[in-house]
Scaffold this active site. Structure first.
Site, PDB file in Angstrom:
ATOM      1  N   HIS A 154      48.459  35.862  18.866  1.00 13.02           N
ATOM      2  CA  HIS A 154      48.480  37.248  18.392  1.00 13.02           C
ATOM      3  C   HIS A 154      47.490  37.346  17.243  1.00 13.02           C
ATOM      4  O   HIS A 154      47.681  36.691  16.216  1.00 13.02           O
ATOM      5  CB  HIS A 154      49.879  37.634  17.929  1.00 13.02           C
ATOM      6  CG  HIS A 154      50.899  37.515  19.008  1.00 13.02           C
ATOM      7  ND1 HIS A 154      51.194  38.556  19.869  1.00 13.02           N
ATOM      8  CD2 HIS A 154      51.673  36.477  19.406  1.00 13.02           C
ATOM      9  CE1 HIS A 154      52.118  38.155  20.736  1.00 13.02           C
ATOM     10  NE2 HIS A 154      52.414  36.894  20.478  1.00 13.02           N
ATOM     11  N   HIS A 214      47.750  32.066  24.072  1.00 15.73           N
ATOM     12  CA  HIS A 214      48.891  32.797  23.489  1.00 15.73           C
ATOM     13  C   HIS A 214      48.697  32.836  21.980  1.00 15.73           C
ATOM     14  O   HIS A 214      49.151  31.963  21.257  1.00 15.73           O
ATOM     15  CB  HIS A 214      50.202  32.102  23.878  1.00 15.73           C
ATOM     16  CG  HIS A 214      51.436  32.839  23.444  1.00 15.73           C
ATOM     17  ND1 HIS A 214      52.631  32.736  24.120  1.00 15.73           N
ATOM     18  CD2 HIS A 214      51.680  33.689  22.409  1.00 15.73           C
ATOM     19  CE1 HIS A 214      53.552  33.489  23.516  1.00 15.73           C
ATOM     20  NE2 HIS A 214      52.990  34.064  22.468  1.00 15.73           N
ATOM     21  N   GLU A 227      61.916  33.293  25.733  1.00 15.24           N
ATOM     22  CA  GLU A 227      61.791  32.646  24.414  1.00 15.24           C
ATOM     23  C   GLU A 227      63.187  32.683  23.785  1.00 15.24           C
ATOM     24  O   GLU A 227      63.885  31.683  23.709  1.00 15.24           O
ATOM     25  CB  GLU A 227      60.775  33.399  23.549  1.00 15.24           C
ATOM     26  CG  GLU A 227      60.659  32.871  22.123  1.00 15.24           C
ATOM     27  CD  GLU A 227      59.841  33.780  21.204  1.00 15.24           C
ATOM     28  OE1 GLU A 227      59.508  33.326  20.106  1.00 15.24           O
ATOM     29  OE2 GLU A 227      59.554  34.936  21.560  1.00 15.24           O
ATOM     30  N   ASP A 284      50.453  30.897  18.848  1.00 13.55           N
ATOM     31  CA  ASP A 284      51.262  32.111  18.730  1.00 13.55           C
ATOM     32  C   ASP A 284      50.837  32.951  17.524  1.00 13.55           C
ATOM     33  O   ASP A 284      50.058  33.882  17.650  1.00 13.55           O
ATOM     34  CB  ASP A 284      52.750  31.731  18.673  1.00 13.55           C
ATOM     35  CG  ASP A 284      53.694  32.864  19.042  1.00 13.55           C
ATOM     36  OD1 ASP A 284      53.214  33.957  19.402  1.00 13.55           O
ATOM     37  OD2 ASP A 284      54.920  32.654  18.988  1.00 13.55           O
TER      38      ASP A 284
END
EC number: 3.5.4.2
Length: 334
Positions: A16, A14, A197, A275
């Site tokens: 980005h 995970h 989330e 993330d």
């Protein structure tokens, strides 16, 4: 224990890639491309990285991405992240990219994908780095825009393994994207989605039942729904949890309140991820160390989280076995 965590072979599922753009590189690429940023210097950027919620972060995240125009820009950003993987013993990475963030500014999707994949190929050649790409649709935009993005991306399908769903969660339920996820599956792509989330457990149900996802990204609010928890346990659906991100965006008030180890102990297949590490103050090792300091976390729990990360990956069973063998070797020696 910190040395053990730093050396632990792990996978990140995970991440980005636009969220790995460090302020220094952002300024360097901005200068190269003549793109002015709304910050005077790197220190000002770092000072702006204080967020009260997901939306405040996204507003700055999209500003930072404005500097990315050419294939080399995407290459430099990706190669810098993969070098960080090498330093932190992240031996496999599955990276999200947001084509709409770039195509909406007139950057061709091929430019984006070629820059990313060239960096991945070089990292594999230079030090054996394993990595994959997942194309993410921005959920605050329309499903029609996502369908058009998929159409533009399919000629490059050999370069990415799946599709995901990210950006502003509340008010943009997974059901909004059912058709485009069906199209992606029909094209042979795997599916994942951000859910639970800031959004309610209901969004996790929708991601599972309507989008047929193989993994839930975040998912920490599943703990509010006992039936959902049981299903996630029974089906061993992985949750790609991002501890430092959750603190930075106020999903939890502090790391000591984070539920990741409670979820692990209940039998959910949770993993640790960074993330958007440039924005949230830490890559994989910083996440593991922050958990260990606050929760605390045992060696056995850390090892299980690392094991889960390989098992939950989109690698072939042979590739998983090879990387799990490296983990087992490390655990034998430590």
């Amino acid at each position: 224990m910190q040395d053990f965590l730093k050396g632990l072979p792990k996978a990140e599922l995970h991440l980005h890639i636009e969220g790995s753009l460090e302020p220094e590189l952002m300024f360097e690429i901005g200068r190269r491309n003549g793109v002015a940023l709304p910050f005077a210097n790197v220190e000002e950027v770092r000072a702006a990285y204080e967020f009260n919620n997901l939306q405040e972060f996204l507003d700055i995240y999209y500003q930072g991405a404005q500097v990315l125009l050419h294939e080399q820009d995407f290459y430099d950003m990706t190669f810098a992240y993969l070098q960080r993987c090498r330093e932190q013993n992240v031996i496999h990475a599955e990276m999200f990219f947001d084509p709409q963030t770039h195509t909406d500014r007139g950057v061709d999707i091929g430019v984006v994908i070629r820059g990313l994949t060239r960096a991945m190929e070089d990292a594999e050649i230079q030090w054996g780095q394993s990595s994959k790409l997942i194309l993410c649709f921005l959920r605050h935009l329309s499903e029609d825009a996502a369908i058009e993005t998929l159409r533009q991306a399919l000629p490059y399908k050999q370069h990415f393994v799946g599709v995901g769903l990210d950006s502003s969660e509340v008010g943009h339920p997974p059901e909004k994207f059912q058709r485009v996820f069906e199209q992606a599956q029909n094209a042979g792509l795997l599916t994942v989605a951000h859910a639970g989330e800031e959004g309610p457990p209901e969004y996790i149900w929708q991601a599972l039942d309507l989008l047929k996802v193989k993994r839930i990204d975040h998912g920490v609010r599943c703990i509010e729904d006992a039936a959902l928890m049981q299903r996630l346990i029974d089906e061993q659906i992985p949750l790609t949890v991002c501890p430092l991100s959750n603190i930075k965006l106020c999903v939890f008030d502090s790391m000591s309140e984070h539920n990741i180890l409670r979820l692990l102990e209940k039998g959910l297949k949770v993993t640790v991820n960074s993330d958007d590490p440039a924005y949230f103050g830490g890559y994989m090792n910083e996440n593991f160390i922050a958990m260990q300091e606050a929760l605390p976390m045992s060696k056995e729990q850390a090892a299980q989280l690392a094991r889960n990360s390989f098992e939950a990956s989109f690698l072939t069973s042979e590739e998983k076995a090879r990387l799990l063998a490296r983990l087992d070797q490390y655990l034998q020696n430590h």
